[in-house]
Scaffold this motif. Sequence first.
Motif, PDB file in Angstrom:
ATOM      1  N   UNK A  17       8.074  20.243  -4.918  1.00 51.82           N
ATOM      2  CA  UNK A  17       7.947  18.846  -4.511  1.00 51.82           C
ATOM      3  C   UNK A  17       6.501  18.387  -4.523  1.00 51.82           C
ATOM      4  N   UNK A  18       5.583  19.305  -4.327  1.00 53.36           N
ATOM      5  CA  UNK A  18       4.169  18.937  -4.284  1.00 53.36           C
ATOM      6  C   UNK A  18       3.703  18.419  -5.648  1.00 53.36           C
ATOM      7  N   UNK A  19       4.128  19.073  -6.719  1.00 53.42           N
ATOM      8  CA  UNK A  19       3.738  18.644  -8.066  1.00 53.42           C
ATOM      9  C   UNK A  19       4.285  17.248  -8.360  1.00 53.42           C
ATOM     10  N   UNK A  24       3.345  11.430  -8.792  1.00 58.71           N
ATOM     11  CA  UNK A  24       3.708  10.098  -8.321  1.00 58.71           C
ATOM     12  C   UNK A  24       2.494   9.376  -7.746  1.00 58.71           C
ATOM     13  N   UNK A  25       1.687  10.066  -6.952  1.00 59.97           N
ATOM     14  CA  UNK A  25       0.488   9.456  -6.369  1.00 59.97           C
ATOM     15  C   UNK A  25      -0.500   9.050  -7.455  1.00 59.97           C
ATOM     16  N   UNK A  26      -0.657   9.886  -8.461  1.00 58.06           N
ATOM     17  CA  UNK A  26      -1.558   9.532  -9.569  1.00 58.06           C
ATOM     18  C   UNK A  26      -1.027   8.350 -10.360  1.00 58.06           C
ATOM     19  N   UNK A  27       0.271   8.294 -10.540  1.00 59.84           N
ATOM     20  CA  UNK A  27       0.868   7.169 -11.247  1.00 59.84           C
ATOM     21  C   UNK A  27       0.652   5.873 -10.471  1.00 59.84           C
TER      22      UNK A  27
END
Length: 158
Positions: A17-19, A24-27
């Motif tokens: 889930x971390x990856x 998602x955060x970078x997107x």
Amino acid sequence: MLATAIIADRDTHRDGWYAVHVRFARSIARGFAWTLFSMSAAQAGALLTTILAARLLGQDVFGALGAVQTTAVSLSNIASAGLGISATRYLAELCDTNPVRAGRIAGLISLVTLITATTLAGALLALGLPWSARLFGRGEVQSALSLSAIYVFFTTIS
């Protein structure tokens, strides 16, 4: 390097889930950066265009242009009267439970929007010459007010 860190973290975190979270955060950050850039460019372009128009038109004509723009935007806001928000609320609430009523509400909101858009655009067309003569002391602004009636109509129904 980043890929190895994500793969290493996948083993320490459950189900990787971390990856997914990092991607998602970078997107989101990338989307925010592009939005910030495009909004800044649009605002800078609008500022430069306004400065250029003020220099080319002169103080009196540019002031009249500002008054016409303000009138058009105000009338289109009055004509729309928040009907888009009302439509969204009621249609989202009723589309699954009562589609017939949702259709009637959509038709009613469309009709009210069309009536108010036509009324205010017609009033602006009819009163453009008296307003321009009274407010600006000249009738040349009447053509700009007539064009703004078209703006009011189409902005309201969209």
